[in-house]
Structure formats: C-alpha cells, structure tokens
Design a protein around this motif. Structure first.
Motif, PDB file in Angstrom:
ATOM      1  N   CYS A 285       0.839  -1.204   0.000  1.00 23.88           N
ATOM      2  CA  CYS A 285       0.000   0.000   0.000  1.00 23.88           C
ATOM      3  C   CYS A 285       0.869   1.248   0.000  1.00 23.88           C
ATOM      4  CB  CYS A 285      -0.889  -0.013   1.241  1.00 23.88           C
ATOM      5  SG  CYS A 285      -2.036   1.386   1.353  1.00 23.88           S
ATOM      6  N   SER A 286       0.374   2.289  -0.644  1.00 25.85           N
ATOM      7  CA  SER A 286       0.996   3.615  -0.591  1.00 25.85           C
ATOM      8  C   SER A 286       0.023   4.586   0.059  1.00 25.85           C
ATOM      9  CB  SER A 286       1.375   4.100  -1.992  1.00 25.85           C
ATOM     10  OG  SER A 286       2.429   3.331  -2.534  1.00 25.85           O
ATOM     11  N   VAL A 287       0.552   5.433   0.946  1.00 23.77           N
ATOM     12  CA  VAL A 287      -0.278   6.346   1.736  1.00 23.77           C
ATOM     13  C   VAL A 287       0.261   7.767   1.590  1.00 23.77           C
ATOM     14  CG1 VAL A 287      -1.248   6.804   4.019  1.00 23.77           C
ATOM     15  CG2 VAL A 287      -0.589   4.461   3.400  1.00 23.77           C
ATOM     16  N   LEU A 288      -0.638   8.724   1.378  1.00 24.55           N
ATOM     17  CA  LEU A 288      -0.261  10.138   1.280  1.00 24.55           C
ATOM     18  C   LEU A 288      -0.673  10.863   2.551  1.00 24.55           C
ATOM     19  CD1 LEU A 288       0.844  12.552  -0.347  1.00 24.55           C
ATOM     20  CD2 LEU A 288      -1.454  12.839  -1.311  1.00 24.55           C
ATOM     21  N   LEU A 289       0.296  11.492   3.214  1.00 23.98           N
ATOM     22  CA  LEU A 289       0.071  12.219   4.469  1.00 23.98           C
ATOM     23  C   LEU A 289       0.491  13.668   4.307  1.00 23.98           C
ATOM     24  CD1 LEU A 289       1.753   9.519   6.751  1.00 23.98           C
ATOM     25  CD2 LEU A 289      -0.713   9.836   6.478  1.00 23.98           C
ATOM     26  N   THR A 290      -0.074  14.531   5.126  1.00 26.40           N
ATOM     27  CA  THR A 290       0.317  15.948   5.103  1.00 26.40           C
ATOM     28  C   THR A 290       0.074  16.586   6.464  1.00 26.40           C
ATOM     29  OG1 THR A 290       0.066  18.047   3.916  1.00 26.40           O
ATOM     30  CG2 THR A 290      -1.945  16.825   4.366  1.00 26.40           C
ATOM     31  N   ASN A 291       0.794  17.672   6.729  1.00 28.94           N
ATOM     32  CA  ASN A 291       0.507  18.481   7.910  1.00 28.94           C
ATOM     33  C   ASN A 291       0.005  19.867   7.504  1.00 28.94           C
ATOM     34  OD1 ASN A 291       2.909  19.476   6.900  1.00 28.94           O
ATOM     35  ND2 ASN A 291       4.043  19.385   8.831  1.00 28.94           N
ATOM     36  N   LYS A 292      -0.426  20.000   6.260  1.00 26.34           N
ATOM     37  CA  LYS A 292      -0.979  21.266   5.772  1.00 26.34           C
ATOM     38  C   LYS A 292      -2.425  21.415   6.248  1.00 26.34           C
ATOM     39  CE  LYS A 292       1.861  21.507   1.583  1.00 26.34           C
ATOM     40  NZ  LYS A 292       1.893  21.849   0.140  1.00 26.34           N
ATOM     41  N   ARG A 293      -2.677  22.381   7.070  1.00 27.68           N
ATOM     42  CA  ARG A 293      -4.015  22.561   7.624  1.00 27.68           C
ATOM     43  C   ARG A 293      -5.044  22.933   6.554  1.00 27.68           C
ATOM     44  NH1 ARG A 293      -4.689  22.063  12.771  1.00 27.68           N
ATOM     45  NH2 ARG A 293      -2.896  22.066  14.179  1.00 27.68           N
ATOM     46  N   SER A 294      -4.578  23.463   5.447  1.00 28.57           N
ATOM     47  CA  SER A 294      -5.503  23.816   4.368  1.00 28.57           C
ATOM     48  C   SER A 294      -6.144  22.572   3.749  1.00 28.57           C
ATOM     49  CB  SER A 294      -4.759  24.614   3.288  1.00 28.57           C
ATOM     50  OG  SER A 294      -3.670  23.867   2.763  1.00 28.57           O
ATOM     51  N   PHE A 295      -5.575  21.386   4.020  1.00 28.48           N
ATOM     52  CA  PHE A 295      -6.109  20.136   3.485  1.00 28.48           C
ATOM     53  C   PHE A 295      -6.974  19.397   4.502  1.00 28.48           C
ATOM     54  CE2 PHE A 295      -2.911  20.991   0.380  1.00 28.48           C
ATOM     55  CZ  PHE A 295      -3.308  20.326  -0.764  1.00 28.48           C
ATOM     56  N   LYS A 296      -7.277  20.033   5.612  1.00 27.82           N
ATOM     57  CA  LYS A 296      -8.052  19.388   6.675  1.00 27.82           C
ATOM     58  C   LYS A 296      -9.376  18.840   6.170  1.00 27.82           C
ATOM     59  CE  LYS A 296     -10.262  20.330  11.140  1.00 27.82           C
ATOM     60  NZ  LYS A 296     -10.459  21.322  12.230  1.00 27.82           N
ATOM     61  N   HIS A 297     -10.072  19.594   5.353  1.00 26.34           N
ATOM     62  CA  HIS A 297     -11.408  19.182   4.902  1.00 26.34           C
ATOM     63  C   HIS A 297     -11.350  18.164   3.761  1.00 26.34           C
ATOM     64  CE1 HIS A 297     -13.229  22.116   7.537  1.00 26.34           C
ATOM     65  NE2 HIS A 297     -12.462  23.080   7.021  1.00 26.34           N
ATOM     66  N   GLN A 298     -10.181  17.948   3.181  1.00 28.82           N
ATOM     67  CA  GLN A 298     -10.016  16.916   2.165  1.00 28.82           C
ATOM     68  C   GLN A 298      -9.533  15.601   2.773  1.00 28.82           C
ATOM     69  OE1 GLN A 298      -7.972  20.175  -0.706  1.00 28.82           O
ATOM     70  NE2 GLN A 298      -7.878  18.094  -1.483  1.00 28.82           N
ATOM     71  N   ALA A 299      -9.063  15.675   4.018  1.00 28.51           N
ATOM     72  CA  ALA A 299      -8.440  14.520   4.655  1.00 28.51           C
ATOM     73  C   ALA A 299      -9.451  13.424   4.969  1.00 28.51           C
ATOM     74  CB  ALA A 299      -7.733  14.950   5.933  1.00 28.51           C
ATOM     75  N   LEU A 300      -8.979  12.176   4.845  1.00 34.01           N
ATOM     76  CA  LEU A 300      -9.794  11.027   5.260  1.00 34.01           C
ATOM     77  C   LEU A 300      -9.755  10.861   6.773  1.00 34.01           C
ATOM     78  CD1 LEU A 300      -8.617   8.356   2.639  1.00 34.01           C
ATOM     79  CD2 LEU A 300     -10.472  10.036   2.424  1.00 34.01           C
ATOM     80  N   MET A 301      -8.555  11.004   7.332  1.00 28.00           N
ATOM     81  CA  MET A 301      -8.367  10.786   8.761  1.00 28.00           C
ATOM     82  C   MET A 301      -7.282  11.694   9.310  1.00 28.00           C
ATOM     83  SD  MET A 301      -8.380   6.635   8.773  1.00 28.00           S
ATOM     84  CE  MET A 301      -9.428   5.777   7.591  1.00 28.00           C
ATOM     85  N   LYS A 302      -7.253  11.768  10.616  1.00 28.42           N
ATOM     86  CA  LYS A 302      -6.217  12.519  11.322  1.00 28.42           C
ATOM     87  C   LYS A 302      -5.589  11.606  12.368  1.00 28.42           C
ATOM     88  CE  LYS A 302      -5.514  16.542  14.355  1.00 28.42           C
ATOM     89  NZ  LYS A 302      -6.174  17.676  15.049  1.00 28.42           N
ATOM     90  N   LEU A 303      -4.266  11.579  12.405  1.00 26.69           N
ATOM     91  CA  LEU A 303      -3.565  10.746  13.384  1.00 26.69           C
ATOM     92  C   LEU A 303      -3.670  11.388  14.764  1.00 26.69           C
ATOM     93  CD1 LEU A 303      -1.770   8.230  13.777  1.00 26.69           C
ATOM     94  CD2 LEU A 303       0.218   9.716  13.434  1.00 26.69           C
ATOM     95  N   SER A 304      -4.238  10.630  15.707  1.00 25.28           N
ATOM     96  CA  SER A 304      -4.426  11.158  17.064  1.00 25.28           C
ATOM     97  C   SER A 304      -3.299  10.737  18.000  1.00 25.28           C
ATOM     98  CB  SER A 304      -5.767  10.682  17.639  1.00 25.28           C
ATOM     99  OG  SER A 304      -6.846  11.213  16.905  1.00 25.28           O
ATOM    100  N   HIS A 305      -2.918   9.463  17.942  1.00 30.75           N
ATOM    101  CA  HIS A 305      -1.881   8.957  18.842  1.00 30.75           C
ATOM    102  C   HIS A 305      -1.083   7.858  18.143  1.00 30.75           C
ATOM    103  CE1 HIS A 305      -3.882  11.049  22.131  1.00 30.75           C
ATOM    104  NE2 HIS A 305      -5.013  10.472  21.764  1.00 30.75           N
ATOM    105  N   SER A 306       0.167   7.734  18.529  1.00 25.75           N
ATOM    106  CA  SER A 306       1.018   6.672  18.009  1.00 25.75           C
ATOM    107  C   SER A 306       1.968   6.230  19.116  1.00 25.75           C
ATOM    108  CB  SER A 306       1.808   7.156  16.792  1.00 25.75           C
ATOM    109  OG  SER A 306       2.656   6.132  16.308  1.00 25.75           O
ATOM    110  N   VAL A 307       1.994   4.928  19.392  1.00 25.12           N
ATOM    111  CA  VAL A 307       2.857   4.394  20.456  1.00 25.12           C
ATOM    112  C   VAL A 307       3.621   3.192  19.918  1.00 25.12           C
ATOM    113  CG1 VAL A 307       2.957   3.324  22.739  1.00 25.12           C
ATOM    114  CG2 VAL A 307       1.323   5.171  22.301  1.00 25.12           C
ATOM    115  N   ARG A 308       4.949   3.214  20.092  1.00 30.95           N
ATOM    116  CA  ARG A 308       5.797   2.109  19.638  1.00 30.95           C
ATOM    117  C   ARG A 308       6.455   1.426  20.832  1.00 30.95           C
ATOM    118  NH1 ARG A 308       9.578   5.013  15.301  1.00 30.95           N
ATOM    119  NH2 ARG A 308      10.790   3.092  15.654  1.00 30.95           N
TER     120      ARG A 308
END
Length: 435
Positions: A197-220
């Motif tokens: 799989c290939s995934v496209l991510l961004t931290n551009k807030r202007s794309f907030k309404h186009q985004a599918l999801m937002k990462l809330s937490h990540s623990v390794r």
C-alpha cells in the motif's frame, strides 16, 4: 505540540492480476515441487493451510508461480517491488492531484530487500522527484513496519512544516520463499502473500477538509532486549542451508508482552476518565476479594468506550483470534481482519491497509469515529496508532470487485484443502514411502 497535525489524504492498496492467484491447485503444485518434503511435512502443511484463514484468491510472486522459487534473481525482487510500488503510487497521484514534485518526505518500508541504490531512490528516479526530498528506507521491521513509518513521518512533521509525505509499505515474497523441510519455517509460505500500500500524508491545515483521517496517537514498543522475544520471529538458514523465516512457539508470549506494554502507554490517552476510574475501582475490589470469579477476572478495560473500530493486522487466524479474545471483541469487530486475511492473505506491512479498506468499503467509517490500528512484528515490536475519521467514507477501493462476496460466514471459511486432500491423513499411508 498542540498545533501539530498529521492528516491522511489517501491510500491505495495493491491488487495483483488474476494470473498470480495462489488457489489450492497452484499451492499444491508448489508443494509437490519441493523434493525435500515427506508424508510428515505434507500432513503438517495440510493442517496449517486448513487453519490459516486464507481463501482461494490470494496472490503469489511470479517466480514462485513459474517454478523458480529455488533460483530467484535480483530482477525477480526488483520486478515484484516495481509492480506494487509504481501501481499504487500512480493511482495515489491520480486520485489526489498531488504531483510527485510536491512530495517533501518519502518513506519506504520493505523488511527483506534492501538493494543499492535504495527503493526510495528507485521511486525518486521513476517520478523525477525533487533533489531536496527527505528519503528513508526502513528494513527488518516485519509486519509492524508501516506503523513505524507513519510514526516517523509524524515526528518529521514537527520539523518540516506544510509538507507532503508518502509511505510505501510492502514486502518481497518471491526471493524468500522457503524451500526446506523445517516445519517452523514452512509457516511463512502458508501465510504470506503479495501485496502492499501507498499512503499520502500531510501536515498542511488547508487540506483538513479533504483529509480522510487525522492521526491522534502513536505508540511504539520494542522488547528486543529480551532474547526469547528477539529470536521468536527471525530470518535464518536451516541445517540444509535453505534460508527462511523461523516462527517459534515463543511468538505468542512475546506478542502478548509487547501488546500489554504498549496498551499501558496508549490506553490513558484514548479512553475517557470515567472508564479509567471504573477500571481502577474494579481492580481494587478484585484485589481485596478472596473469592474472585472468572467473570470478575475478565472485567477489564472496555476499549469500546474510546474506540469504534479495531484494525487488527491480518497475520493469521491465530493472531486475529488471540487479539479478539484478549480485547473482548465481537465477531463484527473482527470481521474486517478475517476477511482481509481470507481475500489477500498476510501481506506483511501492507496488511493493515487492506483491513482499513474493508471497513471503508462496507461504509462503516463515519465522521468522528476512532480507529485503533494494531500491528505486531519482528524485533519483537508492537506498534499501534489511533486515527480519527474526518468525514464519512465509502470508497470501494481495492475491494471493489469482491465486496459483494463478503463477509464470508465463518462456517464457510473452511479451506478447500480439507475436502480435496484429507486423504493424506489416512493411517494406511504410514506404511507407504512417498518419494
């Protein structure tokens, strides 16, 4: 920290062509070519395949289907990777309208193939990306590598503002097909299939309404300092010199330990205070009670108070069953992982995205829902993350041509090997030499 964000704009899972399907007959041809196997190994493979949870439409590497599993070439490995990487990336750029020249960060995770130039360099060359792109190649991290890549991007976003990032998660299966006779090393042939799989991510807030999801937490969590955990899932050579992946009985113990340690960090971040207080009170009462019942012992945390969907890595039926039991999940919760395993098999680091795709295709994901992604991999590691759904999702994605056949009732998940090859277990064969 509060102003930082990591949005998922799109993802695309790979589906191979039909001529690469590893159905029952194709698998039997591969098994029968291995002259190192005897009746004992045939019976083991039959039992393993029957209990694997895989269906008739998973995909195998071209060199194995062509009968060249013992003599793979460098070109076989590159070709397998090119098909997956370039197919998913072409579709990702087409569906989002984002140009390859706009990508600031590129992370590729493939555990068992690390050529020079790197796979990231191969992608950069193919799409003529910028000369200042930040490229990372991750290897050796197994099925949990995709979550490591996502976590890496999240941390890079703290430094690189208004950026686009791509994560490519896959595995090369063909050059690492095990051709020996050790049972604990034959398991990988029964479970692992081609995919990615290939995934496209961004931290551009202007794309907030186009985004599918937002990462809330990540623990390794990495418990590689423990010798037993380190060696429970490891690439080795057997006594005959055949290279393969050894899966030991210690794997379940290591997985349970890593998963528990991970949840201790993650749970306080995702569950409401009332649930944490309830659990604390129940635990206190249990510790003081002299007559604890099995029912009270199971009165643990209810993750469903903070999570709507559980995206479990489809590593095998035992993995899905074990995590489902430990978390108190229903068959509805486990359905996406079971169906992804049945349709596509264990595609290693790419597996979680097929599970997510099933949830989306079945129109389960609604705005505001929280998704827990659970991954386990060599090291030994447990890497989990939580996504918030930004809008109602309903793309049929990689499941488009098979969605109407799923879910398959659990009673129908019996592998066709049972009907066609159960005669291998006949007692009379104990006196027959099968050369």
């Amino acid at each position: 920290m509060r102003n930082q964000c990591c949005y998922m704009l799109a993802y695309d899972c790979y589906k191979a062509s039909d001529d690469r399907m590893l159905d029952t007959e194709a698998c039997v041809r591969v098994v029968m070519r291995n002259k190192n196997l005897g009746l004992d190994q045939y019976r083991f493979l039959l039992q393993t395949m029957v209990n694997s949870g895989l269906g008739e439409e998973t995909y195998g590497p071209r060199n194995v289907l062509a009968g060249r599993e013992e003599t793979p070439t460098l070109e076989d490995a590159h070709s397998e990777m090119d098909e997956i990487m370039f197919d998913t990336l072409d579709k990702l750029f087409a569906k989002t309208g984002v140009s390859p020249s706009e990508i600031d960060i590129l992370v590729v995770d493939v555990s068992l193939f690390s050529p020079a130039p790197s796979l990231t360099a191969r992608i950069i060359n193919r799409y003529k990306m910028r000369d200042n792109i930040k490229a990372f190649s991750l290897s050796g991290m197994g099925c949990s590598a995709s979550m490591v890549a996502v976590d890496l991007v999240q941390h890079l976003f703290k430094t690189y503002k208004n950026a686009f990032a791509i994560v490519v998660s896959t595995e090369t299966i063909g050059p690492h097909w095990y051709c020996g006779k050790e049972k604990s090393m034959m398991l990988s042939n029964c479970l692992f299939r081609s995919g990615g799989c290939s995934v496209l991510l961004t931290n551009k807030r202007s794309f907030k309404h186009q985004a599918l999801m937002k990462l809330s937490h990540s623990v390794r969590t990495n418990i590689g300092s423990n010798d037993e955990a380190y060696g429970c899932c490891i690439q080795i050579e057997d006594e005959q010199g055949y290279e393969g992946f050894l899966l030991t009985r210690s794997l379940t113990k290591a997985a349970a330990k890593a998963f528990t340690m991970n949840l201790k960090v993650l749970v306080p971040k995702i569950l409401p205070i009332r649930e944490l207080l309830r659990f604390a009170i129940v635990s206190l009462c249990k510790s003081k009670s002299k007559s604890s019942t099995p029912e009270s012992a199971r009165a643990g945390l209810n993750l469903k108070t903070g999570i709507e969907h559980f995206c479990i890595h489809p590593g095998g039926r035992a993995v899905v069953d074990g995590l489902g039991k430990s978390l108190g999940l229903s068959e509805y919760d486990l359905e996406p992982a079971r169906m992804a395993l049945h349709r596509f098999g264990n595609t290693s680091a790419g597996g979680l995205w097929y599970v997510l795709g099933y949830m989306e295709a079945k129109k389960r994901l609604k705005k505001g829902d929280m998704i827990l992604m659970i991954s386990l991999g060599a090291g030994f590691m447990c890497n989990n993350c939580v996504w918030e759904v930004m809008k109602d999702l309903e793309d049929d994605n990689v499941w488009e041509d098979s969605l109407d056949r799923y879910p398959v009732p659990r009673k129908n998940l019996v592998n066709p090997y049972t009907e066609k090859y159960s005669w291998i277990n006949d007692e009379c064969l104990n006196f027959v030499r099968m050369d």
